[in-house]
Design an enzyme around this catalytic site. Structure first.
Site, short mmCIF file in Angstrom:
data_model
loop_
_atom_site.label_atom_id
_atom_site.label_comp_id
_atom_site.label_asym_id
_atom_site.label_seq_id
_atom_site.Cartn_x
_atom_site.Cartn_y
_atom_site.Cartn_z
N ARG A 87 2.54 2.05 -5.32
CA ARG A 87 1.46 2.78 -5.99
C ARG A 87 1.96 3.61 -7.17
NH1 ARG A 87 -3.19 3.92 -3.28
NH2 ARG A 87 -3.12 6.00 -4.15
N HIS A 113 16.97 1.76 -9.68
CA HIS A 113 16.15 1.91 -10.89
C HIS A 113 16.87 2.70 -11.98
CE1 HIS A 113 14.89 5.80 -9.17
NE2 HIS A 113 14.49 6.13 -10.39
N HIS A 117 22.45 5.70 -7.23
CA HIS A 117 22.24 6.05 -8.63
C HIS A 117 23.48 6.67 -9.28
CE1 HIS A 117 18.22 5.19 -7.57
NE2 HIS A 117 17.86 6.38 -7.16
N THR A 160 0.84 -1.20 0.00
CA THR A 160 0.00 0.00 0.00
C THR A 160 0.88 1.26 0.00
OG1 THR A 160 -0.09 -0.17 2.41
CG2 THR A 160 -1.97 -1.04 1.20
N GLY A 161 2.18 1.07 -0.12
CA GLY A 161 3.11 2.21 0.01
C GLY A 161 3.26 3.01 -1.27
N LYS A 203 16.45 0.04 -2.68
CA LYS A 203 17.43 0.88 -2.03
C LYS A 203 16.74 1.87 -1.09
CE LYS A 203 17.88 4.98 -3.09
NZ LYS A 203 17.02 6.09 -3.45
N LYS A 209 17.04 2.58 -16.63
CA LYS A 209 16.70 3.67 -17.56
C LYS A 209 17.34 3.37 -18.92
CE LYS A 209 16.03 7.26 -14.10
NZ LYS A 209 14.68 7.82 -14.20
C1 BG6 Z 1 14.86 7.84 -5.82
C2 BG6 Z 1 15.14 8.82 -4.73
O1 BG6 Z 1 15.67 6.71 -5.69
O2 BG6 Z 1 15.11 8.46 -7.08
C3 BG6 Z 1 14.29 10.06 -4.89
O3 BG6 Z 1 14.88 8.21 -3.47
C4 BG6 Z 1 14.45 10.65 -6.26
O4 BG6 Z 1 14.58 11.03 -3.89
C5 BG6 Z 1 14.29 9.58 -7.34
O5 BG6 Z 1 13.47 11.66 -6.43
C6 BG6 Z 1 14.64 10.12 -8.71
O6 BG6 Z 1 14.28 9.18 -9.66
P1 BG6 Z 1 13.84 9.63 -11.12
O7 BG6 Z 1 13.66 8.35 -11.87
O8 BG6 Z 1 12.57 10.42 -10.96
O9 BG6 Z 1 14.96 10.46 -11.65
#
Ligand code: BG6
Length: 493
Positions: free
Chosen positions: A23, A179, A241, A18-19, A149, A183
């Site tokens: 979502r 993530h 990232h 539900t987080g 993460k 990309k």
């Molecule tokens: C997340 C961070 O991992 O990546 C967020 O916790 C950040 O703070 C987000 O906003 C940015 O991801 P993206 O895909 O929107 O660039």
């Protein structure tokens, strides 16, 4: 046209169902894959959380979440109905045995299919949830585990979590998600470097002057004050990232694209990062926190105001810029400048590789300056690659030089919707492909490099530098790079 290969039957079990992440990212991504007919008929998505819900009320909630996260044009009533019929809700608690018998019952209906446990929860729950998954006999031969993460908040806590999880799951079943690796343009970095002969011979300190990596956001805290104020930009963006992107830029060519071949090379980069510690940290790092200003054309409050009245003064950084060096043969002498922040003037993520100047100019002064070549890899928005080259300006008037980009904007080149990173990654787990996921030793090597910076900041009385929301961070960030006779890249510069 993209090739669609239907994946094998699976049950995707999402803890933290539900987080915010489930979502905003997970359900919309799975819906898109379903819309593109990539999910097998029998695939199920099982949301698990502590909230009292029925499958019916949960489906309504998932529908709202998908509609709120995707543009209207992406929603197809029939496909959404099909997707929602796959969704099941189980109320269970990660910290007690409450609800686990029901989860076992639901999962035992299909022991033969691929089973994924996605832990979209705080990382201190990873160990306890894994122990329960095991003690309830839910690990089958085809079970995989996904961890979001950040894994811990420093080296010690991340080791403890990895250790706890490792008691129940072997490393080859664990998918630590970052993530950014999903990309399109980040993956394109590998294609660009290793599927072309042009760049690799020049990809070293002899030919590259410096590299910049920028991830700028216009967003502020949004709904995540509690998490973010504990984390800050260094832990939230740089430890994962940005260092992962740096690894893909800097790593040696792996022998193949298999998971461990790529991850071995990334690990070598992380281990070669020159430590930043003690007083030296204040020369090569800048941390900032936004004050009231403007974002996306609106007046916005400062960070401290967003945290709410009565909150103690926070020293959490919402902006970081730093200069780092990689101590190896390929990169000695080529600095990497990283910067990331919230409430910056625009949402832009890009990697900029600036080549060295030509050794000698044959042109007269009237021709104008010969600007060093730049390769700009833009992750968002307008994903694409630009290679800035010097050419002769058109027409009479003698030899006049001009800096113009060879421009490949992917939207124009491919004309398709750019899939969200999670779409790729969620199905890579089902496919059993770990290439775009972080291995334990990578995560720990990244923390090992980050920890001394955090310690140096804690010891430094100066604290965070303020910047106005809607600006490019504290002026010290500009000084950081200008001190070296360089400037942050600006589009069309
Ligand atoms: C997340 C961070 O991992 O990546 C967020 O916790 C950040 O703070 C987000 O906003 C940015 O991801 P993206 O895909 O929107 O660039």
């Amino acid at each position: 046209m993209a090739r669609i290969i239907v994946v094998d039957p699976f049950d995707y079990v999402v803890f933290g169902g539900t987080g915010d992440l489930a979502r905003r990212k997970l359900f919309p991504a799975l819906y898109h894959r379903d819309f593109d007919n990539q999910l097998p008929e029998t695939a199920r998505i099982i949301g698990v959380a502590r909230r009292d819900e029925t499958t019916e009320s949960y489906r309504a909630d998932v529908e709202d979440a998908i509609r709120a996260s995707l543009p209207e044009g992406d929603i197809d009533g029939e496909a959404l109905g099909r997707f929602l019929s796959r969704v099941v809700y189980v109320r269970a608690d990660g910290t007690s045995d409450d609800g686990w018998d029901e989860l076992s019952r639901v999962l035992d209906e299909r022991r033969e299919c691929i089973r994924v446990f996605y832990l979209a929860t705080a990382s201190n729950l990873f160990g306890p949830i894994c122990h329960r998954i095991k003690s309830h006999g839910l690990i089958t031969d085809k079970t995989r585990l996904v961890l979001e993460k950040p894994i811990g908040h420093d080296l010690e806590s991340s080791r403890a979590i990895n250790e706890a999880v490792g008691q129940d799951f072997p490393e080859d079943r664990i998918y630590r998600i970052d993530h950014y690796l999903g990309k399109e343009t980040v993956q394109n970095l590998m294609a660009l470097r290793f599927a072309n002969v042009l760049f690799e011979p020049l990809w070293n300190a002899a030919h590259i002057d410096h590299v910049q990596i920028t991830v700028a956001e216009t967003l502020g805290l949004a709904e995540r004050a509690r998490y973010y104020d504990q984390a800050g930009a260094l832990r939230d963006m740089v430890q994962n990232h940005m260092l992962q992107m740096l690894c893909l830029v800097a790593m040696e060519p792996p022998t193949c694209i298999w998971a461990d071949a790529v991850r071995d090379e990334k690990l070598k980069v992380l281990r070669a990062l020159k430590p930043i510690a003690g007083r030296a940290a204040s020369n090569v790092t800048v941390r900032g926190q936004y004050r009231a200003g403007a974002a996306d054309g609106h007046a916005v409050p400062g960070y401290q105001q967003e945290l709410g009245p009565g909150t103690p003064t926070s020293q959490t950084e919402t902006f970081v810029a730093l200069k780092l060096e990689i101590d190896n043969w390929r990169w000695a002498g080529t600095p990497f400048y990283l910067r990331t922040g919230k409430r910056l003037p625009s949402r832009v993520s890009e990697i900029v590789v600036t080549f060295r100047p030509i050794p000698h100019s044959i042109f007269s002064r009237d021709a104008g300056p010969v600007v060093p070549n730049r390769l700009v890899i833009r992750l968002q928005p307008d994903e694409g690659i630009k290679l800035w080259l010097m050419i002769k300006d058109r027409g009479p008037g003698g030899m006049r030089l001009r800096n113009v980009p060879l421009d490949m904007t992917f939207r124009e080149a491919f004309g398709q919707r750019n899939p969200d990173a999670y779409e790729r990654l969620l199905l890579d787990v089902v496919r059993g492909n770990q290439t775009l996921f972080m291995r334990r030793d990578e995560v720990e090597a990244a923390w090992r490099w980050i920890d001394p910076i955090l310690e140096a900041w804690d010891a430094n009385k100066e604290g965070v530098k303020p910047y106005t929301a809607g600006s490019w961070g504290p002026s010290a960030s500009i000084a950081l790079i200008e001190r070296d006779g360089r400037t942050w890249y600006e589009e069309d510069s």
